[in-house]
Design a protein around this motif. Structure first.
Motif, PDB file in Angstrom:
ATOM      1  N   HIS A  14       0.851  -1.179   0.000  1.00 54.50           N
ATOM      2  CA  HIS A  14       0.000   0.000   0.000  1.00 54.50           C
ATOM      3  C   HIS A  14       0.894   1.239   0.000  1.00 54.50           C
ATOM      4  N   ASN A  17       1.401   3.932   2.999  1.00 57.65           N
ATOM      5  CA  ASN A  17       0.399   3.704   4.052  1.00 57.65           C
ATOM      6  C   ASN A  17       0.964   2.678   5.028  1.00 57.65           C
ATOM      7  N   THR A  19       0.307   1.956   8.206  1.00 53.96           N
ATOM      8  CA  THR A  19      -0.645   1.173   9.000  1.00 53.96           C
ATOM      9  C   THR A  19      -1.222   0.019   8.186  1.00 53.96           C
ATOM     10  N   ALA A  20      -1.621   0.307   6.953  1.00 51.08           N
ATOM     11  CA  ALA A  20      -2.215  -0.731   6.103  1.00 51.08           C
ATOM     12  C   ALA A  20      -1.202  -1.820   5.774  1.00 51.08           C
ATOM     13  N   ASN A  21       0.049  -1.439   5.534  1.00 56.10           N
ATOM     14  CA  ASN A  21       1.063  -2.445   5.208  1.00 56.10           C
ATOM     15  C   ASN A  21       1.366  -3.351   6.388  1.00 56.10           C
ATOM     16  N   GLN A  23      -0.609  -4.074   8.865  1.00 53.26           N
ATOM     17  CA  GLN A  23      -1.771  -4.943   9.065  1.00 53.26           C
ATOM     18  C   GLN A  23      -1.788  -6.070   8.044  1.00 53.26           C
TER      19      GLN A  23
END
Length: 270
Positions: A14, A17, A19-21, A23
């Motif tokens: 991502h 990003n 946080t998204a990575n 997760q």
């Protein structure tokens, strides 16, 4: 002889990003059901290959390194990949080698990708990291380093009995290497294995980044004779393999080319 089990994670990222990575990578790592000892992530695994370190870089006590500590401990594995690190007024593309007990080593990328202006945003490292797991000596490098064989060249060491030995057993690259130059990526990974008589692991990302540059993955695992043990293109993949030290020992004993290598010393830039 000992074996070493490695899991490679070829994945999309991502763009910028964090946080998204983290997760997404947590879910992928938790999905690994096979026994493994080392988990390898791509270059800049929490952001993609961005040139925005002022906005995105973290310190060594930041959330990404803490995530690596927590994840390595929970899964009882060595976890490695690179990310942007801010330290003493400099930014580094730093590979971290995180042990399950929270101790770590690190390697700052030596060869910065000037074609992509990486040299304008990051500082280059000047020290190699050769780490060890279960008696396996592992030389860790990052992406563009692959184009510079002297930096990866196998040195000859001498033990207490003055017996000569290769410096390392496995050469590992983490990358964000674009599809448009994937022929070079695949060819050079095999070349590094052949010329250094070592296993080579190259882990790349897939998909488009924020600059609309496509990455085909082409993650590979190669034996000391240049034989391809694993290759995956275009799709995300989690792959686990056990490397056998007997294969390495046999290749080096039957074809002891490493003994004829030139002696040399790498000098720091001034």
């Amino acid at each position: 002889m000992s074996s070493l089990t490695i899991t490679t994670i070829q994945t999309g990222l991502h763009w910028e990003n964090k946080t998204a990575n983290l997760q997404m990578l947590t879910e992928k790592i938790n999905s690994i059901s096979n026994y493994t000892e080392v988990v390898v992530l791509p270059e800049m695994f929490n952001t993609g290959f961005s040139m925005q370190p002022i906005k995105l870089a973290e310190t060594m006590d930041g959330p990404a390194v803490e995530w690596m500590k927590t994840t390595a401990a929970a899964k009882k594995v060595v976890l490695t990949g690179s990310l942007m690190i801010a330290e003493e007024g400099h930014y580094y593309n730093r590979l971290i080698w995180m042990l399950p007990n929270g101790q770590y080593g690190f390697y700052n990328k030596r060869h910065l990708f000037a074609f992509g202006q990486e040299d304008q945003h990051f500082s280059a490292g000047d020290k190699r990291l050769i780490t060890s797991v279960k008696g396996w000596r592992i030389n860790v490098q990052v992406c563009y380093d692959l184009r510079f064989p002297v930096w990866a060249r196998q040195h000859i060491t001498h033990d207490n009995n003055n017996q000569s030995n290769p410096e390392y057993d496995l050469l590992l690259y983490v990358a964000n290497w674009p599809e448009r130059r994937n022929h070079a990526w695949k060819t050079l990974l095999q070349a590094r294995a052949i010329e250094n008589q070592s296993f080579v692991v190259g882990v790349n990302r897939v998909g488009n980044d924020g600059n609309n540059i496509y990455h085909s993955g082409d993650s590979m695992i190669i034996d000391p004779m240049g034989g391809v043990l694993y290759h995956k293109e275009h799709t995300e993949d989690i792959f686990t393999i056990t490397l056998n030290k007997d294969t390495l020992t046999e290749a080096r004993s039957k074809f002891p080319f490493w003994k004829d290598a030139d002696e040399f010393m790498l000098l720091k830039d001034h």
